[in-house]
Motif scaffolding. Structure first.
Motif, PDB file in Angstrom:
ATOM      1  N   ALA A  89      25.918 -36.512  18.814  1.00  0.00           N
ATOM      2  CA  ALA A  89      25.974 -37.880  19.344  1.00  0.00           C
ATOM      3  C   ALA A  89      27.318 -38.522  19.027  1.00  0.00           C
ATOM      4  N   MET A  90      27.851 -38.257  17.830  1.00  0.00           N
ATOM      5  CA  MET A  90      29.144 -38.822  17.444  1.00  0.00           C
ATOM      6  C   MET A  90      30.272 -38.251  18.299  1.00  0.00           C
ATOM      7  N   GLN A  91      30.217 -36.947  18.585  1.00  0.00           N
ATOM      8  CA  GLN A  91      31.237 -36.336  19.438  1.00  0.00           C
ATOM      9  C   GLN A  91      31.149 -36.867  20.865  1.00  0.00           C
ATOM     10  N   ALA A  92      29.932 -37.006  21.377  1.00  0.00           N
ATOM     11  CA  ALA A  92      29.764 -37.530  22.734  1.00  0.00           C
ATOM     12  C   ALA A  92      30.313 -38.950  22.844  1.00  0.00           C
ATOM     13  N   GLU A  93      30.095 -39.752  21.820  1.00  0.00           N
ATOM     14  CA  GLU A  93      30.608 -41.122  21.828  1.00  0.00           C
ATOM     15  C   GLU A  93      32.133 -41.121  21.799  1.00  0.00           C
ATOM     16  N   ALA A  94      32.716 -40.240  20.981  1.00  0.00           N
ATOM     17  CA  ALA A  94      34.181 -40.151  20.929  1.00  0.00           C
ATOM     18  C   ALA A  94      34.748 -39.714  22.276  1.00  0.00           C
ATOM     19  N   ALA A  95      34.069 -38.789  22.947  1.00  0.00           N
ATOM     20  CA  ALA A  95      34.531 -38.337  24.266  1.00  0.00           C
ATOM     21  C   ALA A  95      34.448 -39.449  25.295  1.00  0.00           C
ATOM     22  N   ARG A  96      33.402 -40.263  25.207  1.00  0.00           N
ATOM     23  CA  ARG A  96      33.255 -41.369  26.169  1.00  0.00           C
ATOM     24  C   ARG A  96      34.372 -42.397  26.031  1.00  0.00           C
ATOM     25  N   GLU A  97      35.000 -42.462  24.883  1.00  0.00           N
ATOM     26  CA  GLU A  97      36.066 -43.430  24.655  1.00  0.00           C
ATOM     27  C   GLU A  97      37.395 -42.995  25.262  1.00  0.00           C
ATOM     28  N   VAL A  98      37.472 -41.741  25.731  1.00  0.00           N
ATOM     29  CA  VAL A  98      38.714 -41.245  26.338  1.00  0.00           C
ATOM     30  C   VAL A  98      38.676 -41.543  27.835  1.00  0.00           C
ATOM     31  N   PRO A  99      39.576 -42.334  28.363  1.00  0.00           N
ATOM     32  CA  PRO A  99      39.535 -42.704  29.796  1.00  0.00           C
ATOM     33  C   PRO A  99      39.585 -41.478  30.703  1.00  0.00           C
ATOM     34  N   GLY A 100      38.641 -41.407  31.620  1.00  0.00           N
ATOM     35  CA  GLY A 100      38.636 -40.345  32.615  1.00  0.00           C
ATOM     36  C   GLY A 100      38.133 -39.005  32.144  1.00  0.00           C
ATOM     37  N   LEU A 101      37.878 -38.827  30.859  1.00  0.00           N
ATOM     38  CA  LEU A 101      37.427 -37.523  30.353  1.00  0.00           C
ATOM     39  C   LEU A 101      36.000 -37.255  30.806  1.00  0.00           C
ATOM     40  N   ARG A 102      35.790 -36.066  31.386  1.00  0.00           N
ATOM     41  CA  ARG A 102      34.443 -35.660  31.805  1.00  0.00           C
ATOM     42  C   ARG A 102      34.030 -34.465  30.956  1.00  0.00           C
ATOM     43  N   LEU A 103      32.860 -34.585  30.346  1.00  0.00           N
ATOM     44  CA  LEU A 103      32.356 -33.559  29.431  1.00  0.00           C
ATOM     45  C   LEU A 103      31.370 -32.662  30.164  1.00  0.00           C
ATOM     46  N   HIS A 104      31.540 -31.359  30.038  1.00  0.00           N
ATOM     47  CA  HIS A 104      30.631 -30.359  30.601  1.00  0.00           C
ATOM     48  C   HIS A 104      30.121 -29.528  29.430  1.00  0.00           C
ATOM     49  N   GLU A 105      28.841 -29.660  29.133  1.00  0.00           N
ATOM     50  CA  GLU A 105      28.317 -29.105  27.889  1.00  0.00           C
ATOM     51  C   GLU A 105      27.594 -27.781  28.107  1.00  0.00           C
ATOM     52  N   SER A 106      27.755 -26.876  27.141  1.00  0.00           N
ATOM     53  CA  SER A 106      26.973 -25.647  27.091  1.00  0.00           C
ATOM     54  C   SER A 106      26.836 -25.247  25.623  1.00  0.00           C
TER      55      SER A 106
END
Length: 365
Positions: A38-55
């Motif tokens: 959850a902490m990593q996902a929140e940090a990623a959301r703070e980066v403008p335009g970054l799209r996360l693809h999880e596996s």
């Protein structure tokens, strides 16, 4: 861009994504290994335009990973089809051999064979023969190999043979994420306590000879379930959030990292930005990164480690001078400079045609 979710690779990837976003470059970040927290996902959301693809595909350095490596390769190729990126930036080796349609870069953060050599003093056992083969294939297929230090590049060439094209781009951290509070009389270390490369047992061995606490942050249990011995002389802080670790670094007088193996050393960079004097393992990569801005001790020299720590603790003016040198050096290792170096690299690759023969099938003999 691909990334492991554990340890320094995630930190590096997010730092680079953030700096690229400031240059108006959009990144799609594909994660493998452990689930995103959850902490990593929140940090990623703070980066403008970054799209996360999880596996959660297993990584090439894990036990018996090859079916997952094949499956994750298919997943990554499907992402390329859907997203149509300009460049593929891989933070692992094996997927370099995939038939990418656009230029590809592999960044070398670590390596099982060089870890084994540096930490255990012997060649990696025969069970890593396929790992060696797949890494070599990936390195030879990409358009460029990048490492955070020349020492790491030399290690790759020693273990896998000549590289097609390579360069060094140092890692970086944001200065504004770290600060120096009034310093307290203790030594701090951070790292996976079960990882022999970190050599935190050396600090455990000398802690009773010092006139101050030695505090150690990090995981105490191997992901496979094994436990490390309980600390007797050091004070374990457990696994801390990045913000909590930065708080401890801000107060520590000295940061000690007596490692046997470390291709770059992000935690030393963070400690330097926090105003700590650095006492580091005397290995080529750390000498390369820190030069005269740190005190170096051979990983097996316990007497030397105790002597250097006591000397810095007892000589405030020298300690402060070394801390100032370390911070000055750390400020040159900034994300903007790192992103500019990568953008120049990407631009050179965009200007050349993609080699149709570059991609090789994973797992081929």
């Amino acid at each position: 861009m691909t990334t492991d979710t554990v340890g320094g690779v995630w930190t590096y990837a997010l730092e680079l994504c953030r700096a690229l976003a400031e240059a108006e470059v959009q990144v799609d970040l594909a994660t493998m290994g452990e689930p995103v927290t959850a902490m990593q996902a929140e940090a990623a959301r703070e980066v403008p335009g970054l799209r996360l693809h999880e596996s959660t595909y297993r990584l090439e350095w894990m036990d018996d990973p090859w079916e997952d490596v094949r499956a994750s390769g298919d997943w990554l190729l499907a992402l390329e089809d859907r997203l149509a990126p300009d460049v593929i930036h891989l933070n692992g080796y094996a997927h370099g051999a995939l038939p990418w349609r656009v230029p590809s870069v592999v960044v070398a953060h670590s390596c099982v064979l060089s870890w084994w050599e540096a930490v255990l003093g012997t060649p990696a056992p025969a069970r890593y023969a396929r790992y060696r083969r797949e890494v070599r294939r990936g390195l030879r297929a990409v358009d460029r190999v990048v490492a955070p230090s020349a020492a790491m590049l030399a290690s790759l060439e020693r273990h896998y043979g000549p590289l097609p094209s390579s360069c060094v781009i140092p890692n970086a951290r944001r200065a504004e994420a770290f600060f120096a509070a009034p310093k307290e009389r203790f030594v701090l270390a951070a790292g996976r306590l079960w990882d022999e490369a970190k050599n935190l047992a050396a600090l455990e061995a000398v802690a009773s000879r010092l006139s101050c606490p030695v505090r150690v942050a990090g995981e105490t249990r191997h992901p496979g379930g094994g436990k490390v011995a309980r600390a007797r002389n050091t004070e374990p802080l457990g696994q801390l959030s990045p913000e909590a670790l930065a708080g401890w670094m801000s107060r520590a007088a000295i940061y000690a990292l007596p490692v046997r193996y470390e291709p770059f050393g992000l935690s030393a960079l963070e400690a330097a930005l926090s105003g700590c004097a650095l006492v580091l393992g005397d290995i080529p990569s750390l000498r390369e990164v820190w030069a005269d801005a740190a005190v170096f001790v051979h990983p097996d020299d316990l007497e030397g480690l105790a002597r250097e720590l006591r000397g810095l603790l007892d000589a405030a003016s020298r300690r402060e001078r070394m801390a100032a040198r370390a911070r000055a050096r750390a400020l040159t290792l900034n994300p903007r400079r790192m992103a500019e170096d990568y953008l120049r690299l990407y631009a050179t690759l965009w200007a050349r045609p993609v080699r149709p023969e570059a991609g090789l099938a994973l797992g081929a003999p």
